[in-house]
Design a protein around this motif. Structure first.
Motif, short mmCIF file in Angstrom:
data_model
loop_
_atom_site.label_atom_id
_atom_site.label_comp_id
_atom_site.label_asym_id
_atom_site.label_seq_id
_atom_site.Cartn_x
_atom_site.Cartn_y
_atom_site.Cartn_z
N VAL A 148 36.90 -0.94 49.10
CA VAL A 148 36.66 -0.07 47.94
C VAL A 148 35.44 0.81 48.20
CG1 VAL A 148 35.97 -0.03 45.51
CG2 VAL A 148 37.77 -1.59 46.27
N GLY A 149 34.39 0.20 48.76
CA GLY A 149 33.19 0.96 49.07
C GLY A 149 33.44 2.06 50.09
N ALA A 150 34.22 1.73 51.12
CA ALA A 150 34.54 2.72 52.16
C ALA A 150 35.36 3.87 51.59
CB ALA A 150 35.29 2.05 53.30
N LEU A 151 36.32 3.54 50.72
CA LEU A 151 37.14 4.59 50.11
C LEU A 151 36.31 5.47 49.19
CD1 LEU A 151 40.04 5.69 49.87
CD2 LEU A 151 40.37 4.16 47.92
N ALA A 152 35.44 4.83 48.39
CA ALA A 152 34.57 5.60 47.51
C ALA A 152 33.66 6.52 48.32
CB ALA A 152 33.73 4.64 46.66
N ALA A 153 33.14 6.02 49.43
CA ALA A 153 32.28 6.84 50.28
C ALA A 153 33.03 8.06 50.81
CB ALA A 153 31.75 6.01 51.44
N ALA A 154 34.30 7.85 51.20
CA ALA A 154 35.09 8.95 51.76
C ALA A 154 35.26 10.07 50.75
CB ALA A 154 36.45 8.42 52.22
N TRP A 155 35.63 9.73 49.52
CA TRP A 155 35.92 10.77 48.53
C TRP A 155 34.67 11.35 47.90
CZ3 TRP A 155 40.18 13.17 48.96
CH2 TRP A 155 41.31 12.52 49.43
N ILE A 156 33.63 10.53 47.71
CA ILE A 156 32.36 11.07 47.21
C ILE A 156 31.76 12.02 48.24
CG2 ILE A 156 29.98 10.46 46.63
CD1 ILE A 156 31.12 7.93 45.30
N SER A 157 31.83 11.62 49.52
CA SER A 157 31.33 12.48 50.59
C SER A 157 32.10 13.79 50.64
CB SER A 157 31.44 11.76 51.94
OG SER A 157 30.64 10.60 51.95
N TYR A 158 33.40 13.70 50.45
CA TYR A 158 34.22 14.92 50.43
C TYR A 158 33.78 15.83 49.28
CZ TYR A 158 38.28 17.94 49.80
OH TYR A 158 39.10 19.02 49.65
N GLY A 159 33.54 15.24 48.11
CA GLY A 159 33.13 16.04 46.95
C GLY A 159 31.81 16.74 47.18
N LEU A 299 39.17 14.00 56.83
CA LEU A 299 38.94 13.12 55.68
C LEU A 299 40.25 12.63 55.10
CD1 LEU A 299 37.08 11.88 53.53
CD2 LEU A 299 37.29 14.01 52.27
N LYS A 300 41.25 13.51 55.07
CA LYS A 300 42.54 13.15 54.49
C LYS A 300 43.16 11.97 55.23
CE LYS A 300 45.33 16.58 54.01
NZ LYS A 300 46.31 17.62 54.39
N TYR A 301 43.17 12.03 56.56
CA TYR A 301 43.80 10.97 57.34
C TYR A 301 42.95 9.69 57.34
CZ TYR A 301 46.78 14.79 58.76
OH TYR A 301 47.64 15.86 58.73
N GLN A 302 41.64 9.84 57.27
CA GLN A 302 40.77 8.68 57.13
C GLN A 302 41.00 8.00 55.78
OE1 GLN A 302 39.95 7.85 60.11
NE2 GLN A 302 37.74 7.71 59.88
N ALA A 303 41.20 8.82 54.74
CA ALA A 303 41.44 8.28 53.40
C ALA A 303 42.76 7.53 53.35
CB ALA A 303 41.43 9.40 52.37
N ILE A 304 43.78 8.04 54.05
CA ILE A 304 45.06 7.32 54.12
C ILE A 304 44.84 5.94 54.72
CG2 ILE A 304 47.32 7.27 55.27
CD1 ILE A 304 47.36 10.33 55.00
N LEU A 310 43.15 -1.06 51.68
CA LEU A 310 43.01 -1.64 50.34
C LEU A 310 44.29 -2.35 49.91
CD1 LEU A 310 41.04 0.85 48.09
CD2 LEU A 310 40.37 -1.41 48.85
N VAL A 311 45.44 -1.75 50.19
CA VAL A 311 46.72 -2.38 49.85
C VAL A 311 46.85 -3.72 50.58
CG1 VAL A 311 49.23 -2.18 50.07
CG2 VAL A 311 47.89 -0.21 49.32
N ALA A 312 46.52 -3.73 51.86
CA ALA A 312 46.60 -4.96 52.65
C ALA A 312 45.65 -6.02 52.11
CB ALA A 312 46.30 -4.66 54.12
N GLN A 313 44.43 -5.62 51.77
CA GLN A 313 43.45 -6.56 51.25
C GLN A 313 43.87 -7.11 49.90
OE1 GLN A 313 40.18 -3.87 51.47
NE2 GLN A 313 40.05 -4.03 53.70
N PHE A 314 44.50 -6.27 49.08
CA PHE A 314 45.00 -6.74 47.79
C PHE A 314 46.12 -7.76 47.97
CE2 PHE A 314 47.84 -6.26 44.08
CZ PHE A 314 46.96 -6.65 43.09
#
Length: 504
Positions: A148-159, A299-304, A310-314
């Protein structure tokens, strides 16, 4: 209406795992920071200086994990989490306001110390709070929240990357500053949550430990049969541990059962880094560039990849307590090995940037996504679950501390050698991870007994009596059922007392 006990335990553990989210965020955000033009204009860093900015974080985490061991035993689990969160806030603030690279080095090192403390103590705290039937899924939150932290970092950084001008330092200071918020919330509220009942009982606060057990498992009913049985079992185990188990780090190496568990925990943390998780992620970004994919598309492919993780961890959270620990870890390493075999063949036959075969390069990217799913559903979460549950109360903080230090040491090593290795030996470097994933699977098949759904107090019996070569052992031969027997005895006594009261 009161929450069911297991939901209450789960939500407490979700809150504690904010500490794990900080680790994932900080690892993810630094890649964007060093890519910002405003950052490079302000500091003009060399390649070596950029490498130091990245790696000093895991170096600090190594020492943070070392400090968390004695702190967890002396001060308790909650106070150690508080200290880790405060230290992280200090490091984050220093990074955000950095006026020179020296500030950034210091901030990264201090934040790393805080993360090392949190990553070590949080799964331990979760394991000691949770019912045996859900212990796997709550300790799997460590890896999930890291994602979750890594995903948040990716999109916040993009913003911040597209939202601020290239000359504005807010482009990188904002994303660094945001990480302070969850750490501040964790520091402010952690003392409102229950302390580990095992730590309380271990430190002579038995009545408070009983009240905490009752709150966690029976809506505060201290006469609940399961609560009384668990309380008695913890007391008996701790009494034995005070007489026989490790009172210092050296005794972890002297007692055969303790050393067996320490060796397994350290081997597991080292093996996870040798699955190639860091190496494949580092090199996938290089291939993006060689394919001509840059900027926003990267960023798009890293976000994928982050979403897949996240799906796997869930899924791991949902199923790990049903599937156990042993076979998911074995099959996870086998799955990793298969993806590395395919990736190595693709890189050998169609070198990116040289062959001009974009289909092969895209095939490699898809394989990295499949690898990420395999790793995130098995090896990643289990590297936190197993060490947190196999030690005794007296050895748990020390053992998990050493295992976490091993994780950060191997993480730093792989991060340092991957770039020159890929430059010098190229695809042959991946053969190392094919071999390591295979040997990981064989090793854990041979030596790792199943630990799922066992009370923590039964681990000493398991690792003292189970054979070193475990494939032929029957799990039923090494289960004491002590907790179930105690529950039955207490229920019988309570039923008899109620019967006498009714007759009177």
């Amino acid at each position: 209406m009161a929450l069911p006990p297991k939901w209450y335990q789960f939500l407490v553990c979700v809150f504690a795992s904010l500490g794990s989210m900080l680790y994932g965020y900080d690892l993810g955000v630094i890649a964007q920071v060093i890519a910002c033009k405003s950052f490079n204009t302000t500091f003009s860093p060399t390649d070596d200086e950029i490498g130091a900015v990245v790696s000093v974080f895991t170096g600090g985490a190594f020492f943070g994990a070392a400090a968390a061991g004695p702190s967890g035993d002396l001060l308790g689990r909650k106070w150690t989490i508080l200290i880790g969160a405060i230290v992280f806030c200090l490091g984050g603030a220093l990074q955000t306001g950095a006026q020179a690279l020296s500030y950034l080095y210091s901030g990264r090192a201090i934040a790393g110390i805080g993360v090392g403390v949190l990553v070590m103590i949080v799964p331990l705290y979760q394991a000691e709070l949770a019912h045996p039937s859900i212990r796997g899924r709550v300790t799997a939150l460590q890896q999930f929240m890291l994602g979750v932290g890594a995903l948040a970092a990716a999109w916040i950084s993009y913003g911040t990357y597209v939202g601020f001008d290239e000359t504005n330092n807010a482009q990188w200071r904002t994303s660094l500053g945001i990480q302070i918020a969850p750490a501040f919330v964790l520091a402010c509220l952690i003392l409102l949550f229950p302390e580990s009942p095992r730590w309380l009982i271990d430190h002579g606060r038995a009545e408070e430990g009983l009240r905490t057990l009752a709150k966690l498992h029976a809506h505060g009913n201290e006469n609940d049969a399961w609560v009384r049985a668990e309380f008695e079992m913890i007391q008996d185990a701790i009494t034995f541990e005070h007489e026989h188990e490790a009172k210092s780090y050296t005794e972890l190496f002297k007692d055969k059962s303790c050393f067996r568990r320490l060796f397994l925990a350290c081997a597991l943390q080292a093996s996870v880094q040798m699955t190639g998780v860091s190496a494949i992620q580092y090199y996938s970004v290089t291939i993006f560039g060689q394919m001509g994919i840059e900027g926003d598309d990267t960023l798009k492919y890293q976000a994928i990849s982050s979403v897949i993780a996240l799906v796997a961890q869930f899924l791991c959270i949902l199923f790990i307590d049903h599937l156990g620990r042993r076979w998911p870890l074995i099959f996870g390493n086998v799955g990793n090995m298969v993806t590395f075999i395919i990736a190595t063949i693709l890189l050998a036959k169609f070198p990116p940037g040289e062959s001009g075969n974009t289909s092969a390069a895209w095939g490699f990217i898809v394989i990295t996504w499949i690898y990420n799913f395999s790793f995130s559903a098995t090896c990643g979460p289990l590297s936190w679950i197993i060490p947190a549950e196999i030690f005794d109360t007296k050895t748990r903080s020390k053992g998990v501390s050493i295992a976490t230090m091993v994780s950060f040491a191997f993480n730093t090593m792989i991060g340092q050698i991957t770039k020159p290795a890929m430059t010098q030996v190229r695809y042959r470097y991946y053969i190392l991870f094919i071999i390591c994933n295979l040997t990981n699977a064989l090793f854990f098949w041979a030596v790792l007994p199943e630990t799922a759904k066992r009370p923590l107090e039964e681990m000493n019996y398991l690792f003292t009596n189970a054979p070193l070569f475990v494939p032929g052992m029957k799990k039923s031969d090494y289960v004491t059922h002590d907790l179930e027997h105690r529950v039955e005895e207490i229920e019988t006594k309570q039923g008899y007392a109620q019967h006498v009261e009714e007759r009177a």
